[in-house]
Design a protein around this motif. Sequence first.
Motif, PDB file in Angstrom:
ATOM      1  N   ARG A 196      40.430  44.892  29.452  1.00  0.00           N
ATOM      2  CA  ARG A 196      41.368  44.129  28.625  1.00  0.00           C
ATOM      3  C   ARG A 196      40.695  42.829  28.165  1.00  0.00           C
ATOM      4  O   ARG A 196      39.989  42.171  28.923  1.00  0.00           O
ATOM      5  CB  ARG A 196      42.621  43.791  29.436  1.00  0.00           C
ATOM      6  CG  ARG A 196      43.699  43.024  28.661  1.00  0.00           C
ATOM      7  CD  ARG A 196      44.877  42.687  29.552  1.00  0.00           C
ATOM      8  NE  ARG A 196      44.530  41.733  30.606  1.00  0.00           N
ATOM      9  CZ  ARG A 196      44.476  42.030  31.890  1.00  0.00           C
ATOM     10  NH1 ARG A 196      44.744  43.262  32.314  1.00  0.00           N
ATOM     11  NH2 ARG A 196      44.158  41.108  32.780  1.00  0.00           N
ATOM     12  N   ASP A 229      33.783  50.420  39.099  1.00  0.00           N
ATOM     13  CA  ASP A 229      34.386  49.627  38.026  1.00  0.00           C
ATOM     14  C   ASP A 229      33.407  48.558  37.539  1.00  0.00           C
ATOM     15  O   ASP A 229      32.582  48.042  38.310  1.00  0.00           O
ATOM     16  CB  ASP A 229      35.661  48.941  38.506  1.00  0.00           C
ATOM     17  CG  ASP A 229      36.782  49.933  38.808  1.00  0.00           C
ATOM     18  OD1 ASP A 229      36.722  51.082  38.315  1.00  0.00           O
ATOM     19  OD2 ASP A 229      37.724  49.539  39.531  1.00  0.00           O
ATOM     20  N   ASN A 280      31.002  40.161  39.194  1.00  0.00           N
ATOM     21  CA  ASN A 280      31.725  39.316  38.245  1.00  0.00           C
ATOM     22  C   ASN A 280      30.846  38.174  37.752  1.00  0.00           C
ATOM     23  O   ASN A 280      29.922  37.734  38.441  1.00  0.00           O
ATOM     24  CB  ASN A 280      32.980  38.728  38.888  1.00  0.00           C
ATOM     25  CG  ASN A 280      33.972  39.779  39.328  1.00  0.00           C
ATOM     26  OD1 ASN A 280      34.030  40.873  38.764  1.00  0.00           O
ATOM     27  ND2 ASN A 280      34.759  39.464  40.354  1.00  0.00           N
ATOM     28  N   ASN A 303      37.433  43.392  32.667  1.00  0.00           N
ATOM     29  CA  ASN A 303      38.160  42.547  31.716  1.00  0.00           C
ATOM     30  C   ASN A 303      37.302  41.387  31.250  1.00  0.00           C
ATOM     31  O   ASN A 303      36.316  40.994  31.894  1.00  0.00           O
ATOM     32  CB  ASN A 303      39.435  42.005  32.361  1.00  0.00           C
ATOM     33  CG  ASN A 303      40.446  43.087  32.679  1.00  0.00           C
ATOM     34  OD1 ASN A 303      40.432  44.168  32.074  1.00  0.00           O
ATOM     35  ND2 ASN A 303      41.329  42.821  33.626  1.00  0.00           N
ATOM     36  N   LYS A 326      36.511  51.981  35.689  1.00  0.00           N
ATOM     37  CA  LYS A 326      37.170  51.173  34.656  1.00  0.00           C
ATOM     38  C   LYS A 326      36.224  50.099  34.128  1.00  0.00           C
ATOM     39  O   LYS A 326      35.397  49.563  34.857  1.00  0.00           O
ATOM     40  CB  LYS A 326      38.426  50.510  35.224  1.00  0.00           C
ATOM     41  CG  LYS A 326      39.520  51.479  35.627  1.00  0.00           C
ATOM     42  CD  LYS A 326      40.752  50.742  36.115  1.00  0.00           C
ATOM     43  CE  LYS A 326      40.463  50.010  37.425  1.00  0.00           C
ATOM     44  NZ  LYS A 326      41.690  49.362  37.976  1.00  0.00           N
ATOM     45  N   GLY A 377      46.068  33.421  40.880  1.00  0.00           N
ATOM     46  CA  GLY A 377      46.083  34.719  40.230  1.00  0.00           C
ATOM     47  C   GLY A 377      46.844  34.691  38.916  1.00  0.00           C
ATOM     48  O   GLY A 377      47.851  33.996  38.763  1.00  0.00           O
ATOM     49  N   LYS A 378      46.345  35.440  37.927  1.00  0.00           N
ATOM     50  CA  LYS A 378      47.032  35.588  36.653  1.00  0.00           C
ATOM     51  C   LYS A 378      46.651  36.928  36.050  1.00  0.00           C
ATOM     52  O   LYS A 378      45.472  37.200  35.823  1.00  0.00           O
ATOM     53  CB  LYS A 378      46.656  34.450  35.690  1.00  0.00           C
ATOM     54  CG  LYS A 378      47.390  34.546  34.346  1.00  0.00           C
ATOM     55  CD  LYS A 378      47.164  33.328  33.495  1.00  0.00           C
ATOM     56  CE  LYS A 378      47.938  33.428  32.181  1.00  0.00           C
ATOM     57  NZ  LYS A 378      47.799  32.238  31.330  1.00  0.00           N
ATOM     58  N   ASN A 379      47.656  37.768  35.824  1.00  0.00           N
ATOM     59  CA  ASN A 379      47.453  39.086  35.209  1.00  0.00           C
ATOM     60  C   ASN A 379      46.382  39.908  35.934  1.00  0.00           C
ATOM     61  O   ASN A 379      45.598  40.615  35.310  1.00  0.00           O
ATOM     62  CB  ASN A 379      47.085  38.939  33.734  1.00  0.00           C
ATOM     63  CG  ASN A 379      48.213  38.372  32.904  1.00  0.00           C
ATOM     64  OD1 ASN A 379      49.375  38.421  33.287  1.00  0.00           O
ATOM     65  ND2 ASN A 379      47.874  37.803  31.757  1.00  0.00           N
ATOM     66  N   GLY A 380      46.366  39.790  37.247  1.00  0.00           N
ATOM     67  CA  GLY A 380      45.415  40.557  38.033  1.00  0.00           C
ATOM     68  C   GLY A 380      44.035  39.949  38.131  1.00  0.00           C
ATOM     69  O   GLY A 380      43.169  40.484  38.837  1.00  0.00           O
ATOM     70  N   ASP A 381      43.786  38.833  37.411  1.00  0.00           N
ATOM     71  CA  ASP A 381      42.501  38.153  37.465  1.00  0.00           C
ATOM     72  C   ASP A 381      42.717  36.737  38.002  1.00  0.00           C
ATOM     73  O   ASP A 381      43.526  36.552  38.884  1.00  0.00           O
ATOM     74  CB  ASP A 381      41.851  38.153  36.066  1.00  0.00           C
ATOM     75  CG  ASP A 381      41.480  39.561  35.598  1.00  0.00           C
ATOM     76  OD1 ASP A 381      41.044  40.370  36.442  1.00  0.00           O
ATOM     77  OD2 ASP A 381      41.634  39.860  34.397  1.00  0.00           O
ATOM     78  N   TRP A 382      41.990  35.756  37.473  1.00  0.00           N
ATOM     79  CA  TRP A 382      42.094  34.393  37.991  1.00  0.00           C
ATOM     80  C   TRP A 382      42.322  33.400  36.866  1.00  0.00           C
ATOM     81  O   TRP A 382      41.869  33.595  35.739  1.00  0.00           O
ATOM     82  CB  TRP A 382      40.835  34.006  38.755  1.00  0.00           C
ATOM     83  CG  TRP A 382      40.583  34.833  39.976  1.00  0.00           C
ATOM     84  CD1 TRP A 382      39.652  35.822  40.128  1.00  0.00           C
ATOM     85  CD2 TRP A 382      41.297  34.767  41.205  1.00  0.00           C
ATOM     86  NE1 TRP A 382      39.738  36.373  41.380  1.00  0.00           N
ATOM     87  CE2 TRP A 382      40.732  35.745  42.078  1.00  0.00           C
ATOM     88  CE3 TRP A 382      42.352  33.980  41.679  1.00  0.00           C
ATOM     89  CZ2 TRP A 382      41.193  35.945  43.366  1.00  0.00           C
ATOM     90  CZ3 TRP A 382      42.815  34.182  42.964  1.00  0.00           C
ATOM     91  CH2 TRP A 382      42.241  35.145  43.792  1.00  0.00           C
TER      92      TRP A 382
END
Length: 339
Positions: A311, A235, A203, A274, A271, A161-166
Motif C-alpha cells: 500500500r 514479505d 525495513n 508498504n 506480500k 501504530g497507524k494502519n498497521g505500520d508506524w
Amino acid sequence: SNEPVAARDGREERVSLDGTGAALPPDGSNSERACNLAPTIKSGKKGEWSSPDTWLIEDSSGNWVISSRIPNENDVVSIQDTHQITGAISEVNVKALCNKGTLKGKKNGTSKPHALKIYATDSVSNHGSIQGAKGTMDSSSCGVGGGDVILIVGQEVRKKGKNGDWWYSSRQSGGPIYNKGIIQGGDGGMSFSDSCTAGKGGNVTVLGRNTANVENGVIKAGRGGKNYKSGQGGDGGLTQVWGKLGGRGYLINRGDINGGDGGDGGLRGGKGGNLWLVSLPDVYLNGGRSSSHNSPGKGGNGSSRSGKKGRLTIEPNSISITNATIESGDVSIHGGSDW
C-alpha cells in the motif's frame, strides 16, 4: 535565478525561480549539509564501526592519526569513498554523518541481523551505500528476516501504530537528510521448508526535517526471501520516509523510493512492503532527467496465489507531481490545510 529566503528555523534557504518569477520545485540541494561540515573523525580503512583503529582523528599539528576512540554524539563523521564500515550491534549517536563509502549492517549468526541504526542531531548525507545485512537460514531451513536500516536526524522521537505500520513524532526540530546513493534494507533469507515462510525483507526508516532523495538516489526496503519448497515467500520490507520530523519541512523525491518486493514461494508469494511518504507542508515527486519512481513492493509469485502488492500512503498539505511514476494497488493521499 536562485534567490535567498528566510527559513522558519532561522537558516537561509534558496528558492529557484523560472523566467516569470514563479517558484520551481526544489532540487534538494538545500538538504546537503553533512558533507559540507568539517569532519571531526573519519574512516581510515575498512573495518568495524566499534573498533577505534578503524578511525582517524586530527592531532594538535593537524595530522590525521589513528584514533583511540570511536565516533560519539559530538562528532561529524566522514566515511571515505573506498572504505566499507560494518555497523555496531546497537544504535550509534553522532552529530552528523557524511557517507561516501559503504556502511553495512552487522550479521548475527543464524538470527535476524542487527539493525543498522544511525541517530544524528544535525544532518545525514549519503553519496555511497547504506545497507542492512542480508538474512540467512536457521537450523530448521527456515528463512530469517533481513536487517533493518534506521536513519533519524532528531531527538526524543516517539512512535505509535497507524494502519498497521508506524507514525512518528518529535517535540524537537529534526535536521536534513540528503541521499544521492543507495539506502536499502537487507533481503530476507531463503527457505527450503514446506512448513515455514521465507525471511521478511528488512525495513527502511528515514526520518528527517527537509529530506531529499535526489537524482540517482535509491531508498528501498529489502526483498522477501524465496521459498524453494511449497511454503510461502517472505514479505517485502516497509519503507517510510519523512520530511517533517519535529517541524514543518519538505520531502523531495527525484530518484526512486520503493517498498520491498515480496519473495517467490512454492505455493504462495510474499506480500509487497508498504511505502509511506510524509511531510508538512509539501511533498515533491519531481523527476529530473528521468522519471522519479514511487512504489510499494510488488507481491511475490506462487503457483496457487501471488502475494498482494503493498500500500502507498502519501501525507502532505500539498503535493507536486511532475515527471514521476506512482505504481500501487491501494493508494491513499491525504492533504489540505487542515491536515
